[in-house]
Design a protein around this motif. Structure first.
Motif, short mmCIF file in Angstrom:
data_model
loop_
_atom_site.label_atom_id
_atom_site.label_comp_id
_atom_site.label_asym_id
_atom_site.label_seq_id
_atom_site.Cartn_x
_atom_site.Cartn_y
_atom_site.Cartn_z
N THR A 1 42.90 38.51 38.96
CA THR A 1 42.04 38.95 39.68
C THR A 1 42.25 39.14 42.02
N GLN A 2 43.25 38.88 41.83
CA GLN A 2 43.47 39.02 43.10
C GLN A 2 44.87 39.91 43.14
N ASN A 3 44.75 41.04 44.79
CA ASN A 3 46.23 41.62 44.77
C ASN A 3 46.33 42.89 44.05
N GLN A 4 44.83 43.64 43.93
CA GLN A 4 45.27 44.01 42.22
C GLN A 4 45.14 45.56 42.68
N VAL A 5 46.48 46.26 42.95
CA VAL A 5 46.69 47.60 43.56
C VAL A 5 46.41 48.28 41.68
N ILE A 6 45.96 48.98 41.49
CA ILE A 6 44.80 50.07 40.91
C ILE A 6 46.03 51.14 40.97
N ILE A 7 46.73 51.43 39.74
CA ILE A 7 47.86 52.30 39.85
C ILE A 7 47.74 53.54 38.93
N ALA A 8 46.97 54.71 39.76
CA ALA A 8 46.15 55.84 38.57
C ALA A 8 47.40 56.50 38.25
N PHE B 1 26.52 43.23 39.50
CA PHE B 1 27.72 43.23 38.98
C PHE B 1 29.30 43.31 39.70
N THR B 2 28.44 43.35 41.23
CA THR B 2 29.64 43.53 41.80
C THR B 2 30.65 42.04 41.69
N SER B 3 29.91 41.18 41.69
CA SER B 3 31.12 39.81 41.70
C SER B 3 31.78 39.38 40.70
N TYR B 4 31.52 40.53 40.19
CA TYR B 4 31.84 39.99 38.55
C TYR B 4 33.16 41.10 38.13
N GLN B 5 33.26 42.55 38.78
CA GLN B 5 34.25 43.51 39.17
C GLN B 5 35.49 43.00 38.51
N LYS B 6 36.19 41.60 39.81
CA LYS B 6 37.74 41.35 39.87
C LYS B 6 38.26 40.77 38.23
N ARG B 7 36.75 40.15 38.13
CA ARG B 7 37.09 39.80 36.84
C ARG B 7 36.86 40.34 35.88
N LEU B 8 35.78 41.13 35.93
CA LEU B 8 35.94 42.07 34.68
C LEU B 8 37.16 42.91 34.54
N PHE B 9 38.06 43.03 35.66
CA PHE B 9 39.06 43.77 35.26
C PHE B 9 40.31 43.08 35.03
N GLY B 10 40.24 41.95 35.62
CA GLY B 10 41.71 41.09 35.10
C GLY B 10 41.17 40.85 33.76
N TYR B 11 40.02 41.09 33.09
CA TYR B 11 39.26 40.32 31.89
C TYR B 11 40.31 41.80 31.01
N ALA B 12 39.42 42.60 31.42
CA ALA B 12 40.11 43.79 30.89
C ALA B 12 42.05 44.68 30.69
N ASP C 1 40.71 31.43 31.30
CA ASP C 1 41.31 31.18 32.93
C ASP C 1 41.45 32.44 33.89
N ILE C 2 40.79 33.77 33.59
CA ILE C 2 40.69 34.44 34.22
C ILE C 2 39.01 34.88 34.80
N ALA C 3 38.35 34.65 33.55
CA ALA C 3 37.09 34.81 34.00
C ALA C 3 36.44 33.79 33.39
N GLY C 4 37.07 33.11 33.65
CA GLY C 4 36.21 31.74 33.83
C GLY C 4 35.13 30.77 33.67
N PHE C 5 35.23 31.74 32.18
CA PHE C 5 33.99 30.67 31.18
C PHE C 5 33.86 29.86 30.19
N GLY C 6 33.55 28.92 30.30
CA GLY C 6 33.75 27.07 29.78
C GLY C 6 34.09 27.60 28.14
N TYR C 7 34.31 26.50 27.39
CA TYR C 7 34.76 26.33 26.10
C TYR C 7 32.92 27.35 25.22
N ALA C 8 32.16 26.92 25.78
CA ALA C 8 30.98 26.67 24.52
C ALA C 8 30.48 28.16 24.80
N GLU C 9 30.93 29.11 26.30
CA GLU C 9 31.05 30.47 26.00
C GLU C 9 31.15 30.83 25.71
#
Lengths: 251, 169
Positions: free
Chosen positions: A56-63, B3-14, B117-125
């Motif tokens: 979640t930090q410092n992600q560099v998106i590589i195309a 949506f914006t506040s979840y963008q980083k975590r969505l990307f991390g999850y994906a 750990d990345i998205a931050g959900f609890g076990y129930a969610e």
């Protein structure tokens, strides 16, 4: 719980804050008594934190080059609309491309390519010095850095607005009088060149980019189309879509 | 701007799911599009957040169905690892090592770790998103962390005293 020696699941539940208060207190007491338990908890916290940081930090998106990695065509109605526009525009003006003069599309593609080869010169007063209102993408990370006017081979005055994204992507918006333009489909056969066209009662617009992800280009172009058609500020959903469109160019 | 506040975590999850930045980016982009064009959107924030991550997860599963050559091979790595081997003196985890270690895990482990750990959900969610009982989430997350720890400690495994492994201390 096995009093005094928490199991692995309990330790995980503890660091995740998922244990009932009494069970959590027992783990805490065990950690106070036993250094190994405390170290395990510290390690689990470290893994949890590192996982979070890593993704979640410092992600560099590589195309990746779109030709090599492109997987699917856009899903949205908005994106589909842009594609429809491009196809429609091509069909609308194809019949005009009957002479040897370079088509307007060829000219705008060449102009965009020429601009891509130049260093970006940021013009802080471009928005105030321009004789027309620019679609404003500042909030979405795109800045207008170029305003130029040039005559086409047919003597039509064409306006070029150059946008640069946060990652250096360049996108040109060309504005011609309504009804202008020759479109030759073969000019867009290089799939690294992305092109869309649409018309309003007063103008014909061409958007050109190279090396952008096609889905992102379509979303951006859709916003441009809205901005030029309705001259309205971007709505939140489009800002979000554009904000998500940040990627470095691949060429 | 929900949506914006979840963008980083969505990307991390994906990214944790597919291990491919380009694909992860496309999945998140498609998620945005679906969210923008959905006729019904959850009103309360926790439901909205879970809804977004479920979209990402479904898009990833759709991708797997369409691209069987990329299909995940479910390994036998889902067994009970028990206590993970830890280098006790080392509590600072290298972020790059974590990423590499996670990418070696089977999808089931990556999925649960990414949700918690990345998205931050609890076990129930997480249980709702995965469609499994909450107790299964607890056991699955502990197995996944154990597997991750094994990979992190491959180069510096400190064997636990027998008494600890047998639970007699």
């Amino acid at each position: 719980m096995n009093r005094g020696k928490p199991g692995w699941e309990e330790l995980n539940g503890y660091v995740d804050g998922e244990l009932a208060p009494a069970a959590a207190a027992e783990v805490a007491h065990a950690a106070a008594r036993d250094e190994v338990v405390a170290l395990r908890i510290a390690k689990l916290h470290a893994i949890k934190g590192a996982l979070n940081d890593a993704y979640t930090q410092n992600q560099v998106i590589i195309a990746i080059p779109p030709q090599a990695r492109y997987r699917h065509w856009p899903l949205s109605l908005a994106v589909g609309f842009v594609l429809t526009i491009a196809i429609f525009a091509a069909g609308l003006v194809l019949h005009k491309s009957a002479d040897d003069r370079p088509s307007l599309v060829a000219e705008v593609l060449a102009k965009h390519e020429a601009w891509r080869q130049q260093a970006v010169i940021t013009s802080e007063n471009i928005n105030t010095s321009m004789p027309l209102q620019l679609p404003d993408f500042t909030a979405a990370g795109f800045s207008a850095v170029l305003f130029d006017r040039f005559p086409s081979a047919e003597g039509i005055s064409i306006t070029q607005i150059g946008y640069v994204g946060r990652h250096g992507c360049r996108l040109s918006l060309f504005i011609a009088p309504a009804g202008a333009g020759h479109v030759q489909p073969e000019l867009v056969s290089d799939d690294k060149i992305l092109f869309a066209a649409w018309s309003t009662p007063s103008n014909t617009y061409f958007a050109v980019a190279k090396g952008l992800n096609r889905t992102r280009f379509a979303v951006i172009t859709d916003a441009l189309r809205d901005a030029t058609t309705y001259t309205a500020p971007l709505d939140n959903s489009m800002r979000i879509a554009l904000a998500n469109a940040h990627q470095p160019c691949t060429t | 701007m929900r949506f914006t506040s979840y963008q980083k975590r969505l990307f991390g999850y994906a990214l944790a799911l597919c291990r491919d930045r380009e694909l992860a980016s496309e999945i998140v982009q498609d998620c945005v599009v679906r969210a923008m064009t959905a006729s019904r959107v959850p009103c309360d924030e926790p439901a909205y957040r879970a809804w977004l991550f479920t979209i990402v997860r479904n898009l990833w599963r759709d991708h797997l169905r369409k691209k069987p050559r990329h299909a995940e091979i479910e390994t036998s790595d889902t067994g009970d690892f028990g206590m993970a081997p830890f280098a006790h003196e080392e509590t600072v985890i290298n972020v790059i090592a974590v990423r590499q270690a996670l990418e070696q895990l089977p999808i089931q482990h990556r999925d649960i770790l990414a949700l918690v750990d990345i998205a931050g959900f609890g076990y129930a969610e997480a249980a709702v998103i995965l469609g499994i009982p909450e107790g299964t989430v607890m056991s699955r997350i502990s197995r996944a962390r154990s597997a991750l720890a094994v990979r992190l400690c491959d180069a510096a495994v400190v064997q636990l005293p027998t008494a600890y492994r047998q639970g007699t201390k």
